[in-house]
Motif scaffolding. Sequence first.
Motif, PDB file in Angstrom:
ATOM      1  N   VAL A 162       3.231  49.361  17.954  1.00 13.04           N
ATOM      2  CA  VAL A 162       2.783  48.035  18.524  1.00 13.04           C
ATOM      3  C   VAL A 162       4.381  47.407  18.386  1.00 13.04           C
ATOM      4  CG1 VAL A 162       1.622  45.705  18.799  1.00 13.04           C
ATOM      5  CG2 VAL A 162       1.035  48.003  17.649  1.00 13.04           C
ATOM      6  N   ALA A 163       4.939  46.414  19.577  1.00 14.23           N
ATOM      7  CA  ALA A 163       5.993  45.328  19.602  1.00 14.23           C
ATOM      8  C   ALA A 163       6.311  43.919  20.048  1.00 14.23           C
ATOM      9  CB  ALA A 163       7.451  46.271  20.539  1.00 14.23           C
ATOM     10  N   LEU A 164       5.638  43.633  19.075  1.00 16.44           N
ATOM     11  CA  LEU A 164       6.059  42.125  19.010  1.00 16.44           C
ATOM     12  C   LEU A 164       7.559  41.319  19.842  1.00 16.44           C
ATOM     13  CD1 LEU A 164       4.233  40.641  15.569  1.00 16.44           C
ATOM     14  CD2 LEU A 164       3.106  42.025  17.890  1.00 16.44           C
ATOM     15  N   VAL A 165       7.103  40.887  21.067  1.00 17.11           N
ATOM     16  CA  VAL A 165       8.384  40.207  21.703  1.00 17.11           C
ATOM     17  C   VAL A 165       8.455  38.699  21.863  1.00 17.11           C
ATOM     18  CG1 VAL A 165       8.557  42.370  22.538  1.00 17.11           C
ATOM     19  CG2 VAL A 165       7.128  41.716  23.839  1.00 17.11           C
ATOM     20  N   GLY A 166       9.367  38.410  21.748  1.00 16.05           N
ATOM     21  CA  GLY A 166       8.950  36.684  22.236  1.00 16.05           C
ATOM     22  C   GLY A 166      10.434  35.832  22.046  1.00 16.05           C
ATOM     23  N   TYR A 167      10.320  34.543  22.124  1.00 18.65           N
ATOM     24  CA  TYR A 167      11.774  34.152  22.018  1.00 18.65           C
ATOM     25  C   TYR A 167      12.170  33.785  20.458  1.00 18.65           C
ATOM     26  CZ  TYR A 167      12.972  31.398  26.264  1.00 18.65           C
ATOM     27  OH  TYR A 167      13.726  30.848  27.427  1.00 18.65           O
ATOM     28  N   PRO A 168      12.458  33.194  19.822  1.00 19.19           N
ATOM     29  CA  PRO A 168      13.356  32.701  18.927  1.00 19.19           C
ATOM     30  C   PRO A 168      12.527  31.801  18.229  1.00 19.19           C
ATOM     31  CG  PRO A 168      15.340  33.426  19.929  1.00 19.19           C
ATOM     32  CD  PRO A 168      14.092  33.581  20.643  1.00 19.19           C
ATOM     33  N   ASP A 212       8.538  44.049  14.356  1.00 16.51           N
ATOM     34  CA  ASP A 212       8.948  42.444  14.628  1.00 16.51           C
ATOM     35  C   ASP A 212      10.084  42.457  15.264  1.00 16.51           C
ATOM     36  OD1 ASP A 212      10.199  39.800  14.691  1.00 16.51           O
ATOM     37  OD2 ASP A 212       9.915  39.659  12.975  1.00 16.51           O
ATOM     38  N   VAL A 213      10.472  42.537  16.693  1.00 14.16           N
ATOM     39  CA  VAL A 213      11.957  43.067  17.197  1.00 14.16           C
ATOM     40  C   VAL A 213      12.790  41.484  17.341  1.00 14.16           C
ATOM     41  CG1 VAL A 213      13.008  43.027  19.310  1.00 14.16           C
ATOM     42  CG2 VAL A 213      10.552  44.791  18.782  1.00 14.16           C
ATOM     43  N   PRO A 214      13.494  41.356  16.992  1.00 16.50           N
ATOM     44  CA  PRO A 214      14.183  39.773  16.841  1.00 16.50           C
ATOM     45  C   PRO A 214      14.374  39.271  18.022  1.00 16.50           C
ATOM     46  CG  PRO A 214      15.459  41.117  15.769  1.00 16.50           C
ATOM     47  CD  PRO A 214      14.368  41.815  16.383  1.00 16.50           C
ATOM     48  N   GLY A 215      14.422  37.986  18.326  1.00 14.42           N
ATOM     49  CA  GLY A 215      13.945  36.884  19.043  1.00 14.42           C
ATOM     50  C   GLY A 215      15.144  37.427  20.915  1.00 14.42           C
ATOM     51  N   LEU A 216      14.038  37.502  21.478  1.00 15.39           N
ATOM     52  CA  LEU A 216      14.669  37.998  22.961  1.00 15.39           C
ATOM     53  C   LEU A 216      14.727  36.359  24.157  1.00 15.39           C
ATOM     54  CD1 LEU A 216      12.749  40.105  24.195  1.00 15.39           C
ATOM     55  CD2 LEU A 216      15.610  40.448  22.925  1.00 15.39           C
ATOM     56  N   HIS A 242       3.224  40.186  23.829  1.00 13.47           N
ATOM     57  CA  HIS A 242       3.941  39.032  23.758  1.00 13.47           C
ATOM     58  C   HIS A 242       3.552  38.066  22.944  1.00 13.47           C
ATOM     59  CE1 HIS A 242       6.251  40.218  26.923  1.00 13.47           C
ATOM     60  NE2 HIS A 242       5.439  40.121  28.052  1.00 13.47           N
ATOM     61  N   VAL A 243       4.218  37.316  21.992  1.00 17.58           N
ATOM     62  CA  VAL A 243       3.649  36.379  21.093  1.00 17.58           C
ATOM     63  C   VAL A 243       4.411  34.863  21.637  1.00 17.58           C
ATOM     64  CG1 VAL A 243       4.272  35.324  18.791  1.00 17.58           C
ATOM     65  CG2 VAL A 243       4.031  37.340  19.363  1.00 17.58           C
ATOM     66  N   LEU A 244       3.829  33.893  22.532  1.00 15.59           N
ATOM     67  CA  LEU A 244       4.188  33.216  23.145  1.00 15.59           C
ATOM     68  C   LEU A 244       4.066  31.129  21.961  1.00 15.59           C
ATOM     69  CD1 LEU A 244       2.787  33.635  26.367  1.00 15.59           C
ATOM     70  CD2 LEU A 244       5.107  33.620  25.572  1.00 15.59           C
ATOM     71  N   ASP A 245       4.417  30.448  22.594  1.00 15.75           N
ATOM     72  CA  ASP A 245       5.341  29.439  21.070  1.00 15.75           C
ATOM     73  C   ASP A 245       3.922  28.149  22.277  1.00 15.75           C
ATOM     74  OD1 ASP A 245       5.633  27.308  19.741  1.00 15.75           O
ATOM     75  OD2 ASP A 245       7.414  27.596  19.450  1.00 15.75           O
TER      76      ASP A 245
END
Length: 478
Positions: A162-168, A212-216, A242-245
């Motif tokens: 699993v990859a967690l992706v999202g904004y910094p 936890d992939v560094p922020g895109l 997708h981790v959304l703030d």
Amino acid sequence: MTTFVDRVELHVAAGNGGHGCASVHREKFKPLGGPDGGNGGRGGDVILIVDQSVTTLLDYHHSPHRKATNGKPGEGGNRSGKDGQDLVLPVPDGTVVLDGEGNVLADLVGHGTSYIAAQGGRGGLGNAALASARRKAPGFALLGVPGDLQDIVLELKTVADVALVGYPSAGKSSLISVLSAAKPKIADYPFTTLVPNLGVVTAGETVYTIADVPGLIPGASQGKGLGLEFLRHVERCSVLVHVLDTATLESERDPVSDLDMIEEELKQYGGLGNRPRMVVLNKIDVPDGKDLAEMVRPDLEARGYRVFEVSAVAHTGLRELSFAIAEFVAESRAAKPKEEATRIVIRPKAVDDSGFTVVQEEDGLFRVRGEKPERWVRQTDFNNDEAVGYLADRLNRLGVEASLMKVGARSGDGVAIGPEDNAVVFDWEPTVMAGAEMLGRRGEDHRLDEPRPATQRRRDKQAERDEATQEFEEFKPF
């Protein structure tokens, strides 16, 4: 100070083969006891092998030049040289090996998986191994073959389910810290995470790894921000989360636009369109965040996403999220084709495959290319006439001379054997028999023959005189 490196250029050199030895056995009452030169040892290989205890390519970033040891030369008394020691380089699981042009040479996944990055050179044969009934005392030995020199690129692609992706600052590091035992750096400023973090999660009977992939940010697929430095770590993951703030302080951002931006970057990067996705609306412990999550959730579900409202700080909704991810992972694993048993494929060479090619270049030079003739040239000591004659014999038996005649080569034409940057060039002189055969039975030493008895020598001389007298009687004038 750099502590994590996931891409390096490595210069590897295998060991050279040891030279063969040209020696003649000598002892009391037997000064010429025959050839006894030993073979040279094989050069060491450079081998890449996956080691689970290695997580970064940092060592090769600081020391990019690696060389295996050379083989030892042979010695008299039929003593072969010692083989060079292989150089084993441990690499992280998920390392991809590329050549200088970006072509994939190997994909190293799984503990113990190995790849020979540079092969050691063969050891040269000593004159004892070159001796035959026709060549009883070779006065030469073969040189060792140089080891391979390779410039390769190592790229690390994280192996995770699993990859967690999202904004910094979307809360990815906080989320992985509460779902697993991982302890990433967490702070209230962008780009806190500078390296991918891995954690192991247990949900019921399913155990999976999460990264936890560094922020895109916009333009990441073209290298902006951390960009391509860490997008490659998403490639091996089976599920994208997708981790959304929902509590961002930036007025121009909202969860839906953040999702669209990340999806566009993943699309530009390519190869991730078939991965299952889910959406996590994080930071619902903040009052405005909870309201915004409830507002955008119907829109996201209408797009086909499974949506979860969580708070990494308050530990809200984490159990449901963990089991939902486990379900996705189990489905992804079940959909993968089962690995088939290893099959040995035998690809015999064509019956008309000579093992070499002869072409005429624009400047009129004839070039011979092939594994055997090029290796034979590297093994030849051109300061030894007998060794040169032996090379000529081998090339003639291989059919090189016949091929040169076939393509139109004539006496005095230039012939090169080997690549352009390291070829042996000579003026070709066609012969019926090449090298040692043309010059006689090279390599024979009559001193090694068993001595004939004195009576036999007298009989042989008398027979020669009788034969000469008979020829004179037949042709004398009347």
